[in-house]
Design a protein around this motif. Structure first.
Motif, PDB file in Angstrom:
ATOM      1  N   LEU A 149       5.157  -0.058  -9.376  1.00 13.47           N
ATOM      2  CA  LEU A 149       4.593   0.260  -9.487  1.00 13.47           C
ATOM      3  C   LEU A 149       3.807   1.577  -9.917  1.00 13.47           C
ATOM      4  O   LEU A 149       4.417   2.404  -8.991  1.00 13.47           O
ATOM      5  N   VAL A 150       3.199   2.171 -10.721  1.00 13.59           N
ATOM      6  CA  VAL A 150       2.474   3.329 -10.785  1.00 13.59           C
ATOM      7  C   VAL A 150       0.656   3.130 -11.191  1.00 13.59           C
ATOM      8  O   VAL A 150       0.226   2.572 -10.816  1.00 13.59           O
ATOM      9  N   HIS A 151       0.208   4.355 -11.193  1.00  9.53           N
ATOM     10  CA  HIS A 151      -1.108   4.250 -11.133  1.00  9.53           C
ATOM     11  C   HIS A 151      -1.617   5.340 -12.021  1.00  9.53           C
ATOM     12  O   HIS A 151      -2.278   6.385 -11.707  1.00  9.53           O
TER      13      HIS A 151
ATOM     14  N   VAL B  81      -4.539   5.865 -13.611  1.00 10.62           N
ATOM     15  CA  VAL B  81      -5.811   6.585 -13.614  1.00 10.62           C
ATOM     16  C   VAL B  81      -6.501   7.544 -15.181  1.00 10.62           C
ATOM     17  O   VAL B  81      -7.180   7.412 -15.468  1.00 10.62           O
TER      18      VAL B  81
ATOM     19  N   LYS C 171      -6.440   1.501 -12.618  1.00 15.67           N
ATOM     20  CA  LYS C 171      -5.825   1.685 -10.811  1.00 15.67           C
ATOM     21  C   LYS C 171      -4.803   1.820 -10.481  1.00 15.67           C
ATOM     22  O   LYS C 171      -3.557   2.781 -10.131  1.00 15.67           O
ATOM     23  N   ASP C 172      -4.330   0.454 -10.872  1.00 18.72           N
ATOM     24  CA  ASP C 172      -2.739  -0.092 -11.142  1.00 18.72           C
ATOM     25  C   ASP C 172      -2.487  -0.530 -12.211  1.00 18.72           C
ATOM     26  O   ASP C 172      -2.392  -1.538 -12.484  1.00 18.72           O
ATOM     27  N   CYS C 173      -1.004  -1.342 -12.208  1.00 22.27           N
ATOM     28  CA  CYS C 173       0.032  -1.088 -12.914  1.00 22.27           C
ATOM     29  C   CYS C 173       1.229  -1.242 -12.265  1.00 22.27           C
ATOM     30  O   CYS C 173       1.555  -0.362 -12.196  1.00 22.27           O
TER      31      CYS C 173
ATOM     32  N   THR D 184       0.579  -0.694  -0.201  1.00 22.51           N
ATOM     33  CA  THR D 184       0.300  -0.175   0.306  1.00 22.51           C
ATOM     34  C   THR D 184       0.787   1.270   0.014  1.00 22.51           C
ATOM     35  O   THR D 184       1.242   1.874   0.922  1.00 22.51           O
TER      36      THR D 184
ATOM     37  N   PRO E  67       3.700   8.183  -6.414  1.00 16.08           N
ATOM     38  CA  PRO E  67       2.948   7.893  -7.560  1.00 16.08           C
ATOM     39  C   PRO E  67       3.805   6.870  -8.185  1.00 16.08           C
ATOM     40  O   PRO E  67       3.049   6.799  -8.931  1.00 16.08           O
TER      41      PRO E  67
ATOM     42  N   THR F  19      -1.983  -5.437 -14.547  1.00 13.98           N
ATOM     43  CA  THR F  19      -3.060  -4.399 -13.775  1.00 13.98           C
ATOM     44  C   THR F  19      -3.567  -4.830 -13.132  1.00 13.98           C
ATOM     45  O   THR F  19      -5.131  -6.078 -13.137  1.00 13.98           O
ATOM     46  N   LYS F  20      -4.534  -4.118 -12.417  1.00 13.93           N
ATOM     47  CA  LYS F  20      -6.168  -3.168 -11.831  1.00 13.93           C
ATOM     48  C   LYS F  20      -6.821  -2.594 -12.312  1.00 13.93           C
ATOM     49  O   LYS F  20      -6.881  -1.462 -12.078  1.00 13.93           O
TER      50      LYS F  20
END
Length: 263
Positions: free
Chosen positions: A80-82, A84, A144-146, A41, A47, A136-137
């Motif tokens: 991990l990036v986000h 969106v 949302k997440d990659c 988390t 970022p 990916t999510k």
């Protein structure tokens, strides 16, 4: 861009910091860096997170493949990036951006022969230098997440697995490479290409990716469910489909794992 180190059982304790920007977490041993970040988390002002391992006990490639790596010799890391801002239909641009970051960082060491084999392997001539596993999510029509999981052969000189064509930077150059310095270059290039995505530079990334493609020109041997054939790369579509044209002029479209390059 500033890279912030957080140390978990490895390297310098004085590198621990809570500053924002790119956070790098160093792990001595882990099952896989993708798995670690999948359960991680990030802070609200974080970022981009990079987890790098000295050794993975369960490193994975695409599908059921595993990734062979001698302990301490190679770069095993995940980012991990986000994203969106990126529509789901355009998510293959993330794969393109990550592959380009690796290629551009490696260009500081190898001046010729580095290409991107669809979808995101890095090749030197006809040999595999790096592989990437992307997870990916999704949510609300956006990503949302990659997580980009990268295995890059750096200083390993003997490969005992069943991979047909591995090569390392050390084998190419004839000497070992500073892994930390290389990782810093990759993270910075990744940040640059990710920022280009944030700014909407989709066409620029796609154009650079196509220019860097392995076997970009002419006809080459491929294999699909019906057997071998000669094909020429037409393009890679925004959703990641590889478009080939065979010698009869027929256009063929493939998802990943539906066609194989015969190397």
């Amino acid at each position: 861009m500033k890279i912030i180190d957080a140390v978990l059982g490895w390297f310098r304790p004085d590198a621990i910091t809570t500053e924002p920007q790119v956070k790098r977490i160093r792990l001595e041993t882990v099952d896989s860096t993708n798995s670690f970040l999948r359960n991680y988390t990030p802070a609200a002002d974080e970022p981009m997170t990079v987890a790098v391992a000295g050794y993975q006990t369960a490193g994975r490639g695409q599908g059921e493949n595993t990734w062979e790596s001698e302990a301490g010799k190679n770069l095993l890391f995940s980012v991990l990036v986000h994203p969106v801002m990126l529509p789901v239909r355009s998510q293959f641009l993330l794969s393109e951006a990550g592959a380009l970051a690796l290629k551009e960082a490696l260009a500081d060491y190898v001046k010729d022969g580095i290409r991107l084999k669809w979808p995101n392997d890095v090749y030197w001539k006809d040999r595999k230098l790096s592989g990437t596993l992307i997870e990916t999510k999704l949510g609300g029509g956006h990503i949302k997440d990659c997580i980009f999981g990268v295995g890059l052969n750096v200083n390993q000189t003997v490969f005992r697995g069943d991979a047909p064509n591995p090569v390392s930077l050390c084998q190419i150059l004839g000497h070992e490479v500073d892994k930390d310095e290389l990782l810093d270059k990759i993270i910075r290039k990744f940040s640059d290409f990710y920022h280009l995505l944030e700014m909407g530079g989709y066409n620029d990334i796609s154009a650079m990716y196509h220019e860097a493609l392995y076997r970009r020109g002419g006809f080459h041997r491929f294999r699909d469910a019906d057997g071998e054939f000669d094909g020429a790369i037409v393009e890679v579509e925004d959703d990641g489909h590889l478009i080939l044209r065979d010698r009869d002029g027929r256009i063929r479209s493939y998802q990943f794992k539906e066609v194989e390059f015969i190397v």
